[in-house]
Design an enzyme around this catalytic site. Structure first.
Site, PDB file in Angstrom:
ATOM      1  N   GLU A 297      -1.943  -8.786   3.939  1.00 20.65           N
ATOM      2  CA  GLU A 297      -1.949  -9.144   5.356  1.00 20.65           C
ATOM      3  C   GLU A 297      -3.293  -8.916   6.025  1.00 20.65           C
ATOM      4  OE1 GLU A 297      -1.277  -4.695   5.725  1.00 20.65           O
ATOM      5  OE2 GLU A 297      -1.314  -6.275   4.209  1.00 20.65           O
TER       6      GLU A 297
ATOM      7  N   CYS B 193       0.830  -1.207   0.000  1.00 21.45           N
ATOM      8  CA  CYS B 193       0.000   0.000   0.000  1.00 21.45           C
ATOM      9  C   CYS B 193       0.868   1.264   0.000  1.00 21.45           C
ATOM     10  CB  CYS B 193      -0.989  -0.028   1.163  1.00 21.45           C
ATOM     11  SG  CYS B 193      -2.315   1.208   1.010  1.00 21.45           S
TER      12      CYS B 193
ATOM     13  N   HIS C 294      -3.657  -5.053   0.407  1.00 24.91           N
ATOM     14  CA  HIS C 294      -3.218  -5.499   1.732  1.00 24.91           C
ATOM     15  C   HIS C 294      -3.285  -7.027   1.825  1.00 24.91           C
ATOM     16  CE1 HIS C 294      -2.727  -1.737   4.015  1.00 24.91           C
ATOM     17  NE2 HIS C 294      -3.632  -1.251   3.185  1.00 24.91           N
TER      18      HIS C 294
END
Length: 258
Positions: A229, A127, A227
């Site tokens: 994660e 990001c 993202h």
């Protein structure tokens, strides 16, 4: 080329990954801090699970301190966060939906990226980290995607800001090759890569044309706008990215984009 012995030696020890977050203190935005910290912790946990030893550090300690803190790392992961101060890519402040800036973190993370380029240290940006890579190599950003886009949920609690959407990945073999031609990702950004930095190539796009991933043509440096994660993201995709970063420790000179 690397010998079988070199490959075996590289895989026999746990390499160190520096996980760099913007800050650990956001007293003006405690919900955002909790949300951001949880994403970073997810990244740390996945990195450990894929064989990395992790050094986690904030960037707002400044350039000199951050460079010293991560100087021994084999790889670098730069996490998401606030908008990059626009003066780093030649734009004035006052753009639509402008957020808080963290100038000290900007300078520190840009310094880490530039040193990684000099030392050929494998680096992945997520990001904001993806956008920082582009800026570090002289690229520019779209300051705001406008009100109608699929890249984040607007006017919702921070816990619901992530929005799922498709990403198309370049067909040629490369860092993202193991993910497939089209995947669903979770993103939460209102800015995006505009003009690509020197040496960078786009390797993934959203259906609306927004660049979703970049890779350097000669260096082991890659950024993804989404993202991986995130709690609802496909964990196998993030594992593949982290394992790909490890693979670049053995062969960091592989050219991955045309």
């Amino acid at each position: 080329m690397h010998s079988t012995w070199e490959v075996a030696m590289a895989s026999s020890r746990r390499s160190t990954l520096a996980v760099i977050e913007v800050t650990r203190m956001r007293p003006e935005a405690p919900d955002y801090q909790d949300f951001s910290a949880a994403l970073v912790q997810n990244a740390v946990d996945r990195a450990i699970g894929t064989g990395w030893d992790v050094v986690r550090t904030p960037a707002d300690i400044g350039p000199a301190a951050l460079l010293d803190a991560v100087g021994g790392a084999d790889g670098v992961l730069i996490m998401g966060g606030e908008d990059i101060a626009p003066e780093h890519y030649g734009v004035r402040r006052g753009y639509p939906n402008e957020g808080i800036h963290r100038p000290l973190a900007d300078e520190a993370q840009l310094a880490v990226i530039r040193r990684a380029a000099q030392t050929r240290t494998p680096l992945l940006g997520i990001c904001r980290g993806h956008q920082l890579i582009n800026v570090a190599f002289g690229g520019t950003l779209i300051t705001d995607l406008g009100e109608q886009h699929e890249h984040r949920n607007e006017d919702v609690p921070i816990q619901r800001v992530l929005n799922p959407h498709a990403v198309d990945i370049a067909a040629e073999p490369g860092y993202l090759a193991g993910l497939g031609d089209r995947i669903t990702v979770e993103s939460a950004h209102h800015q995006a890569v505009e003009r690509l930095g020197l040496g960078l190539g786009a390797i993934a796009w959203a259906p609306d044309g927004v660049i979703e991933a970049v890779a350097h043509r000669e260096l082991p440096i890659t950024g993804v706008q989404w993202h991986p994660e995130a709690p609802r993201a496909n964990a196998e995709h993030f594992d593949a990215l982290l394992l790909g970063l490890q693979a670049q420790l053995v062969a960091p000179d592989v050219v991955r984009v045309a």
